[in-house]
Scaffold this active site. Structure first.
Site, PDB file in Angstrom:
ATOM      1  N   ASP A  19      -2.795   1.281   6.875  1.00 56.76           N
ATOM      2  CA  ASP A  19      -1.942   0.997   5.713  1.00 56.76           C
ATOM      3  C   ASP A  19      -1.481  -0.468   5.716  1.00 56.76           C
ATOM      4  OD1 ASP A  19      -1.339   4.018   4.867  1.00 56.76           O
ATOM      5  OD2 ASP A  19      -1.108   3.838   7.040  1.00 56.76           O
TER       6      ASP A  19
ATOM      7  N   ASP B 285       0.889  -1.164   0.000  1.00 53.89           N
ATOM      8  CA  ASP B 285       0.000   0.000   0.000  1.00 53.89           C
ATOM      9  C   ASP B 285       0.927   1.213   0.000  1.00 53.89           C
ATOM     10  OD1 ASP B 285      -2.330   1.577   0.176  1.00 53.89           O
ATOM     11  OD2 ASP B 285      -2.103   1.713   2.356  1.00 53.89           O
TER      12      ASP B 285
ATOM     13  N   GLU C  41      -1.092  -1.222  -4.890  1.00 50.26           N
ATOM     14  CA  GLU C  41      -2.313  -0.450  -5.118  1.00 50.26           C
ATOM     15  C   GLU C  41      -2.099   0.485  -6.300  1.00 50.26           C
ATOM     16  OE1 GLU C  41      -5.014   1.235  -1.920  1.00 50.26           O
ATOM     17  OE2 GLU C  41      -4.016   3.043  -2.656  1.00 50.26           O
TER      18      GLU C  41
END
Length: 192
Positions: A141, A7, A68
């Site tokens: 996160d 992430d 991501e």
């Protein structure tokens, strides 16, 4: 399949490793966050992210890296940092010859919770449940990185089949000339 989920972020880059296959219980191998000081220069911060990702790659030897996909945000500064951290993760994977999969936030949320509009708390709760953890990983996160890895494990088999079908369909074939446009057959040398 062992997947390192990333992430991306400059201040906090979530990292999570999940092992398993679609349709079977999954196992978390590690989760954490790579942090960089906000007052450091961008180059120094990216080096910290790169070193952190390399350490995770060395420690866990994933078969794939799921990152991501950066999407447009209102805060250009935030999206730039996210994009830069994302590029570092992809570079680290490419350097090792590892495939990289990009998943949008809504794709990850839909895969893990059933809704592409799920809140962070819902993602954390489902990650906790799916990986049979005692508590949701903190900060968010870290939970998001695990969700990315889970999403990729679940979606990879279908994505691979789709890519194979597209590749098979788009394989170049010799162009076929319609029969009416072909030159007439020669009768020379034929015994009739």
């Amino acid at each position: 399949m062992r997947v390192l989920g990333v992430d991306p972020g400059l201040t906090r880059c979530g990292i999570g490793v999940v092992d398993g296959v679609a349709g079977r219980p999954l196992r978390m191998l590690g989760v954490g966050v790579i942090r960089t000081p906000a007052d450091a220069g961008i180059g120094d911060r990216l080096v910290i992210v790169e070193r952190g990702i390399e350490e995770w790659l060395d420690a866990h030897r994933p078969e794939c890296v799921a990152v991501e996909r950066v999407f447009s945000q209102h805060n250009v500064r935030t999206v730039m940092g996210t994009a830069q951290a994302s590029a570092v993760a992809m570079l680290c994977a490419a350097r090792r010859g590892l495939p990289v999969a990009l998943h949008t936030p809504s794709e990850v949320k839909a895969a893990v919770t059933g809704s592409g509009r799920a809140e962070k708390a819902q993602v954390g709760a489902m990650v906790t449940r799916l990986l049979r953890l005692d508590a949701p990983p903190k900060p968010a996160d870290a939970a998001d990185a695990l969700a990315l890895a889970i999403c990729h494990i679940w979606r990879a088999p279908a994505t691979n089949r789709l890519q194979q079908a597209v590749a098979a369909h788009s394989t170049p074939h010799a162009p076929r000339t319609p029969r009416a446009l072909r030159s007439p057959r020669s009768t020379e040398g034929r015994i009739t």
